[in-house]
Scaffold this motif. Structure first.
Motif, PDB file in Angstrom:
ATOM      1  N   ALA A  74       0.828  -1.195   0.000  1.00  0.00           N
ATOM      2  CA  ALA A  74       0.000   0.000   0.000  1.00  0.00           C
ATOM      3  C   ALA A  74       0.871   1.257   0.000  1.00  0.00           C
ATOM      4  O   ALA A  74       1.980   1.259   0.534  1.00  0.00           O
ATOM      5  N   PHE A  75       0.350   2.312  -0.616  1.00  0.00           N
ATOM      6  CA  PHE A  75       1.064   3.582  -0.620  1.00  0.00           C
ATOM      7  C   PHE A  75       0.974   4.232   0.760  1.00  0.00           C
ATOM      8  O   PHE A  75       0.081   3.939   1.542  1.00  0.00           O
ATOM      9  N   ARG A  76       1.893   5.095   1.044  1.00  0.00           N
ATOM     10  CA  ARG A  76       1.900   5.829   2.310  1.00  0.00           C
ATOM     11  C   ARG A  76       0.813   6.886   2.248  1.00  0.00           C
ATOM     12  O   ARG A  76       0.813   7.759   1.384  1.00  0.00           O
ATOM     13  N   SER A  77      -0.134   6.806   3.157  1.00  0.00           N
ATOM     14  CA  SER A  77      -1.284   7.700   3.169  1.00  0.00           C
ATOM     15  C   SER A  77      -1.079   8.835   4.167  1.00  0.00           C
ATOM     16  O   SER A  77      -0.792   8.594   5.344  1.00  0.00           O
ATOM     17  N   GLU A  78      -1.249  10.068   3.689  1.00  0.00           N
ATOM     18  CA  GLU A  78      -1.165  11.212   4.598  1.00  0.00           C
ATOM     19  C   GLU A  78      -2.326  11.204   5.583  1.00  0.00           C
ATOM     20  O   GLU A  78      -2.170  11.582   6.746  1.00  0.00           O
ATOM     21  N   VAL A  79      -3.490  10.743   5.144  1.00  0.00           N
ATOM     22  CA  VAL A  79      -4.648  10.657   6.035  1.00  0.00           C
ATOM     23  C   VAL A  79      -4.348   9.706   7.188  1.00  0.00           C
ATOM     24  O   VAL A  79      -4.560  10.046   8.360  1.00  0.00           O
ATOM     25  N   VAL A  80      -3.840   8.529   6.872  1.00  0.00           N
ATOM     26  CA  VAL A  80      -3.499   7.563   7.918  1.00  0.00           C
ATOM     27  C   VAL A  80      -2.442   8.151   8.843  1.00  0.00           C
ATOM     28  O   VAL A  80      -2.545   8.040  10.067  1.00  0.00           O
ATOM     29  N   HIS A  81      -1.460   8.795   8.254  1.00  0.00           N
ATOM     30  CA  HIS A  81      -0.404   9.422   9.063  1.00  0.00           C
ATOM     31  C   HIS A  81      -0.993  10.452  10.034  1.00  0.00           C
ATOM     32  O   HIS A  81      -0.619  10.492  11.215  1.00  0.00           O
ATOM     33  N   CYS A  82      -1.926  11.264   9.563  1.00  0.00           N
ATOM     34  CA  CYS A  82      -2.549  12.277  10.433  1.00  0.00           C
ATOM     35  C   CYS A  82      -3.330  11.620  11.574  1.00  0.00           C
ATOM     36  O   CYS A  82      -3.255  12.081  12.723  1.00  0.00           O
ATOM     37  N   TYR A  83      -4.058  10.549  11.267  1.00  0.00           N
ATOM     38  CA  TYR A  83      -4.775   9.839  12.332  1.00  0.00           C
ATOM     39  C   TYR A  83      -3.808   9.214  13.332  1.00  0.00           C
ATOM     40  O   TYR A  83      -4.065   9.215  14.538  1.00  0.00           O
ATOM     41  N   GLU A  84      -2.687   8.707  12.855  1.00  0.00           N
ATOM     42  CA  GLU A  84      -1.677   8.153  13.764  1.00  0.00           C
ATOM     43  C   GLU A  84      -1.103   9.235  14.666  1.00  0.00           C
ATOM     44  O   GLU A  84      -0.941   9.029  15.876  1.00  0.00           O
ATOM     45  N   GLU A  85      -0.816  10.391  14.089  1.00  0.00           N
ATOM     46  CA  GLU A  85      -0.309  11.520  14.878  1.00  0.00           C
ATOM     47  C   GLU A  85      -1.341  11.988  15.896  1.00  0.00           C
ATOM     48  O   GLU A  85      -1.000  12.295  17.043  1.00  0.00           O
ATOM     49  N   LEU A  86      -2.594  12.034  15.485  1.00  0.00           N
ATOM     50  CA  LEU A  86      -3.671  12.435  16.386  1.00  0.00           C
ATOM     51  C   LEU A  86      -3.796  11.454  17.546  1.00  0.00           C
ATOM     52  O   LEU A  86      -3.885  11.857  18.712  1.00  0.00           O
ATOM     53  N   ALA A  87      -3.766  10.167  17.241  1.00  0.00           N
ATOM     54  CA  ALA A  87      -3.859   9.140  18.286  1.00  0.00           C
ATOM     55  C   ALA A  87      -2.679   9.237  19.250  1.00  0.00           C
ATOM     56  O   ALA A  87      -2.852   9.134  20.469  1.00  0.00           O
ATOM     57  N   THR A  88      -1.489   9.459  18.723  1.00  0.00           N
ATOM     58  CA  THR A  88      -0.294   9.579  19.567  1.00  0.00           C
ATOM     59  C   THR A  88      -0.384  10.812  20.465  1.00  0.00           C
ATOM     60  O   THR A  88      -0.054  10.750  21.651  1.00  0.00           O
ATOM     61  N   SER A  89      -0.844  11.922  19.907  1.00  0.00           N
ATOM     62  CA  SER A  89      -0.958  13.159  20.693  1.00  0.00           C
ATOM     63  C   SER A  89      -1.989  13.016  21.808  1.00  0.00           C
ATOM     64  O   SER A  89      -1.754  13.448  22.943  1.00  0.00           O
ATOM     65  N   ILE A  90      -3.112  12.407  21.506  1.00  0.00           N
ATOM     66  CA  ILE A  90      -4.143  12.234  22.527  1.00  0.00           C
ATOM     67  C   ILE A  90      -3.682  11.240  23.593  1.00  0.00           C
ATOM     68  O   ILE A  90      -3.945  11.438  24.784  1.00  0.00           O
ATOM     69  N   ALA A  91      -2.959  10.208  23.196  1.00  0.00           N
ATOM     70  CA  ALA A  91      -2.396   9.276  24.181  1.00  0.00           C
ATOM     71  C   ALA A  91      -1.415  10.008  25.092  1.00  0.00           C
ATOM     72  O   ALA A  91      -1.385   9.766  26.309  1.00  0.00           O
ATOM     73  N   SER A  92      -0.635  10.922  24.535  1.00  0.00           N
ATOM     74  CA  SER A  92       0.284  11.724  25.355  1.00  0.00           C
ATOM     75  C   SER A  92      -0.485  12.637  26.300  1.00  0.00           C
ATOM     76  O   SER A  92      -0.083  12.828  27.458  1.00  0.00           O
ATOM     77  N   MET A  93      -1.594  13.200  25.810  1.00  0.00           N
ATOM     78  CA  MET A  93      -2.432  14.033  26.679  1.00  0.00           C
ATOM     79  C   MET A  93      -2.970  13.217  27.846  1.00  0.00           C
ATOM     80  O   MET A  93      -3.035  13.714  28.979  1.00  0.00           O
ATOM     81  N   LEU A  94      -3.334  11.980  27.590  1.00  0.00           N
ATOM     82  CA  LEU A  94      -3.849  11.115  28.646  1.00  0.00           C
ATOM     83  C   LEU A  94      -2.773  10.861  29.701  1.00  0.00           C
ATOM     84  O   LEU A  94      -3.047  10.932  30.898  1.00  0.00           O
ATOM     85  N   VAL A  95      -1.563  10.588  29.267  1.00  0.00           N
ATOM     86  CA  VAL A  95      -0.457  10.372  30.209  1.00  0.00           C
ATOM     87  C   VAL A  95      -0.263  11.618  31.070  1.00  0.00           C
ATOM     88  O   VAL A  95      -0.117  11.528  32.301  1.00  0.00           O
ATOM     89  N   LEU A  96      -0.277  12.790  30.445  1.00  0.00           N
ATOM     90  CA  LEU A  96      -0.095  14.041  31.192  1.00  0.00           C
ATOM     91  C   LEU A  96      -1.266  14.311  32.134  1.00  0.00           C
ATOM     92  O   LEU A  96      -1.064  14.767  33.264  1.00  0.00           O
ATOM     93  N   ALA A  97      -2.477  14.036  31.695  1.00  0.00           N
ATOM     94  CA  ALA A  97      -3.651  14.255  32.548  1.00  0.00           C
ATOM     95  C   ALA A  97      -3.615  13.322  33.753  1.00  0.00           C
ATOM     96  O   ALA A  97      -3.941  13.739  34.873  1.00  0.00           O
ATOM     97  N   ALA A 130      -0.996  12.256  35.163  1.00  0.00           N
ATOM     98  CA  ALA A 130       0.072  12.765  36.025  1.00  0.00           C
ATOM     99  C   ALA A 130      -0.241  14.161  36.565  1.00  0.00           C
ATOM    100  O   ALA A 130       0.572  14.737  37.285  1.00  0.00           O
ATOM    101  N   LYS A 131      -1.404  14.697  36.192  1.00  0.00           N
ATOM    102  CA  LYS A 131      -1.846  16.032  36.613  1.00  0.00           C
ATOM    103  C   LYS A 131      -0.872  17.128  36.175  1.00  0.00           C
ATOM    104  O   LYS A 131      -0.660  18.110  36.864  1.00  0.00           O
ATOM    105  N   GLU A 132      -0.308  16.953  34.998  1.00  0.00           N
ATOM    106  CA  GLU A 132       0.583  17.952  34.415  1.00  0.00           C
ATOM    107  C   GLU A 132      -0.231  18.823  33.459  1.00  0.00           C
ATOM    108  O   GLU A 132      -0.047  18.787  32.249  1.00  0.00           O
ATOM    109  N   TRP A 133      -1.129  19.608  34.038  1.00  0.00           N
ATOM    110  CA  TRP A 133      -2.111  20.374  33.278  1.00  0.00           C
ATOM    111  C   TRP A 133      -1.469  21.403  32.360  1.00  0.00           C
ATOM    112  O   TRP A 133      -1.984  21.666  31.269  1.00  0.00           O
ATOM    113  N   GLY A 134      -0.377  21.986  32.764  1.00  0.00           N
ATOM    114  CA  GLY A 134       0.265  23.044  31.985  1.00  0.00           C
ATOM    115  C   GLY A 134       0.831  22.578  30.652  1.00  0.00           C
ATOM    116  O   GLY A 134       1.058  23.386  29.757  1.00  0.00           O
TER     117      GLY A 134
END
Length: 110
Positions: A2-25, A27-31
């Protein structure tokens, strides 16, 4: 292959960012959350711009659906952790406003 999809890449980045937000939340690292929230918003805007123009194959669609489920789950937990903090902040702001109004009405405390 399969070709490299920018859409898939964006969803992967979104999932990674939200997972990082969960880790920070957790840990109560609100800032540190606003920067990740901005990154998520940028990914969503990018997806709005590119998604209508890209066709995914069945494996990519399945991967995106898995990512969306993970994103929904993590986002729900982040929201659950943030909500009490926001309610507390609103309560404190209300108290400060009340104190300010009393100060105006009766003068500063002695």
């Amino acid at each position: 292959m399969a070709f490299r999809s920018e859409v898939v890449h964006c969803y992967e980045e979104l999932a990674t960012s939200i997972a990082s937000m969960l880790v920070l939340a957790r840990a109560k690292e609100w800032g540190r959350l606003p920067a990740l929230e901005e990154r998520c918003a940028a990914m969503v805007e990018r997806l709005r711009a590119i998604e209508p123009f890209e066709t995914l194959d069945s494996m990519q669609v399945e991967h995106v659906l898995d990512l969306l489920e993970r994103i929904r789950s993590d986002q729900a937990e982040v929201s659950g952790l943030i909500k009490p903090q926001i309610e507390d902040l609103i309560g404190r702001m209300g108290y400060l406003t009340q104190q300010k109004n009393l100060g105006r009405a009766y003068g500063p405390p002695h």
